[in-house]
Motif scaffolding. Sequence first.
Motif, short mmCIF file in Angstrom:
data_model
loop_
_atom_site.label_atom_id
_atom_site.label_comp_id
_atom_site.label_asym_id
_atom_site.label_seq_id
_atom_site.Cartn_x
_atom_site.Cartn_y
_atom_site.Cartn_z
N GLY A 82 31.29 42.67 35.28
CA GLY A 82 32.65 42.64 36.01
C GLY A 82 32.93 41.52 36.50
N ARG A 83 31.86 40.62 36.98
CA ARG A 83 32.51 39.44 37.50
C ARG A 83 33.05 38.62 35.76
NH1 ARG A 83 28.11 39.64 41.00
NH2 ARG A 83 26.83 38.51 38.98
N ALA A 84 32.39 38.71 35.26
CA ALA A 84 33.14 38.04 34.22
C ALA A 84 34.58 38.62 33.44
CB ALA A 84 32.04 37.76 33.21
N VAL A 85 34.53 39.79 33.29
CA VAL A 85 36.29 39.87 32.95
C VAL A 85 36.97 39.75 33.89
CG1 VAL A 85 37.34 41.99 32.67
CG2 VAL A 85 35.03 41.90 31.38
N LEU A 86 36.80 39.79 35.32
CA LEU A 86 37.74 39.77 36.62
C LEU A 86 38.04 38.04 36.51
CD1 LEU A 86 36.48 41.75 39.85
CD2 LEU A 86 38.24 42.07 37.89
N ALA A 87 36.93 37.19 36.25
CA ALA A 87 37.60 35.88 36.52
C ALA A 87 38.14 35.33 34.84
CB ALA A 87 36.41 34.73 36.16
N ALA A 88 38.03 35.84 34.10
CA ALA A 88 38.27 36.02 32.22
C ALA A 88 39.92 36.23 32.75
CB ALA A 88 37.82 36.31 31.43
N TRP A 89 40.71 37.14 33.13
CA TRP A 89 41.34 38.11 33.49
C TRP A 89 42.54 37.16 34.22
CZ3 TRP A 89 39.91 42.04 30.49
CH2 TRP A 89 40.75 42.88 30.31
N LEU A 90 41.58 36.32 35.12
CA LEU A 90 42.21 35.45 36.03
C LEU A 90 42.36 34.06 35.18
CD1 LEU A 90 40.92 35.61 39.84
CD2 LEU A 90 43.05 36.52 38.90
N LYS A 91 41.71 33.54 34.46
CA LYS A 91 41.79 32.30 33.83
C LYS A 91 43.50 32.81 32.63
CE LYS A 91 39.54 30.07 30.26
NZ LYS A 91 37.92 29.01 29.35
N HIS A 92 43.14 33.81 32.05
CA HIS A 92 44.14 33.89 31.09
C HIS A 92 45.44 34.52 31.41
CE1 HIS A 92 41.64 32.85 27.66
NE2 HIS A 92 40.29 33.01 28.64
N ASP A 93 45.80 34.51 32.47
CA ASP A 93 47.15 34.90 33.17
C ASP A 93 46.93 36.51 32.61
OD1 ASP A 93 48.45 34.69 35.33
OD2 ASP A 93 50.29 33.81 34.26
N VAL A 94 46.13 37.41 32.26
CA VAL A 94 46.14 38.81 32.19
C VAL A 94 47.24 39.19 32.87
CG1 VAL A 94 45.69 40.71 30.98
CG2 VAL A 94 44.49 38.41 30.82
N ALA A 95 47.14 39.60 34.03
CA ALA A 95 48.33 40.83 34.65
C ALA A 95 49.94 39.97 34.75
CB ALA A 95 47.27 40.30 36.08
N GLN A 96 50.92 40.69 34.50
CA GLN A 96 52.14 40.15 34.68
C GLN A 96 52.61 41.70 35.74
OE1 GLN A 96 55.22 40.33 31.69
NE2 GLN A 96 53.65 38.67 30.92
N CYS A 97 52.80 42.81 35.66
CA CYS A 97 53.53 43.83 36.79
C CYS A 97 51.98 44.31 37.22
CB CYS A 97 54.06 44.49 36.30
SG CYS A 97 52.93 46.12 35.52
N GLY A 98 51.02 44.17 36.21
CA GLY A 98 49.60 44.78 37.22
C GLY A 98 48.82 46.00 37.07
N TYR A 99 50.34 46.75 36.86
CA TYR A 99 49.98 48.70 37.50
C TYR A 99 48.87 48.60 35.71
CZ TYR A 99 51.03 53.19 39.38
OH TYR A 99 50.37 54.26 39.35
N CYS A 100 48.41 48.41 34.95
CA CYS A 100 47.74 49.13 34.03
C CYS A 100 46.42 48.25 34.25
CB CYS A 100 48.01 49.26 32.33
SG CYS A 100 48.63 47.31 31.70
N GLN A 101 46.04 47.00 34.60
CA GLN A 101 45.09 45.93 34.82
C GLN A 101 43.96 46.82 35.23
OE1 GLN A 101 45.29 43.49 32.87
NE2 GLN A 101 47.58 44.26 32.71
N ASN A 102 43.71 47.97 36.14
CA ASN A 102 42.67 48.41 36.98
C ASN A 102 41.80 48.88 35.93
OD1 ASN A 102 43.38 46.68 39.27
ND2 ASN A 102 43.90 49.15 39.90
N GLY A 103 42.95 49.25 34.55
CA GLY A 103 42.42 50.65 33.26
C GLY A 103 41.86 49.27 32.33
N GLN A 104 42.68 48.68 32.58
CA GLN A 104 42.21 47.51 31.45
C GLN A 104 41.17 46.87 31.59
OE1 GLN A 104 44.43 47.35 28.46
NE2 GLN A 104 46.27 47.14 29.09
N VAL A 105 40.62 46.46 33.14
CA VAL A 105 39.60 45.97 33.10
C VAL A 105 38.01 46.72 33.40
CG1 VAL A 105 38.31 44.72 35.03
CG2 VAL A 105 40.69 44.34 34.61
#
Length: 152
Positions: A82-105
């Motif tokens: 979980g920590r690795a995925v959350l860190a990678a999400w931040l590193k790659h600036d994945v979220a824009q509006c962010g609404y779907c991101q919890n499900g994506q993670v």
Amino acid sequence: MTSLTINGKTVEVDADPSTPLLWALRDNLGMTGTKFGCGMASCGACTVHINGTATRSCVMPISGTAGSKITTIEAMGDDKVGRAVLAAWLKHDVAQCGYCQNGQVMSAVGLLRSKPRPTDADIDQAMAGNVCRCGTYQRIRAAIKDAAHAIA
């Protein structure tokens, strides 16, 4: 009353057994990390883990979770994957509006727990049905690959 095990804690939910898990989480327990998207299990915004499997909570009645271990986005920082995925999400600036991101993670973590070295086809299959209206799919793929390397 229905007894649920969520993020390692047993809680009592005062709701009809046919209530979707999504609404028990949000309305009865105040856990708003899991999002409502479509209500038909088509978009992935409501994804949680039930016994380690990524599951759409908008169509899962709480009666169907008896004896199961439910994990929500609120617990994703509690382990290495979980920590690795959350860190990678931040590193790659994945979220824009962010609404779907919890499900994506949640889907990405589920994938990496079952296949720590996923192929592109594995990623496509695991993430199918997770809709991102902002179109950050390439960043999601890159973040998943980065997280896979981090947990290796």
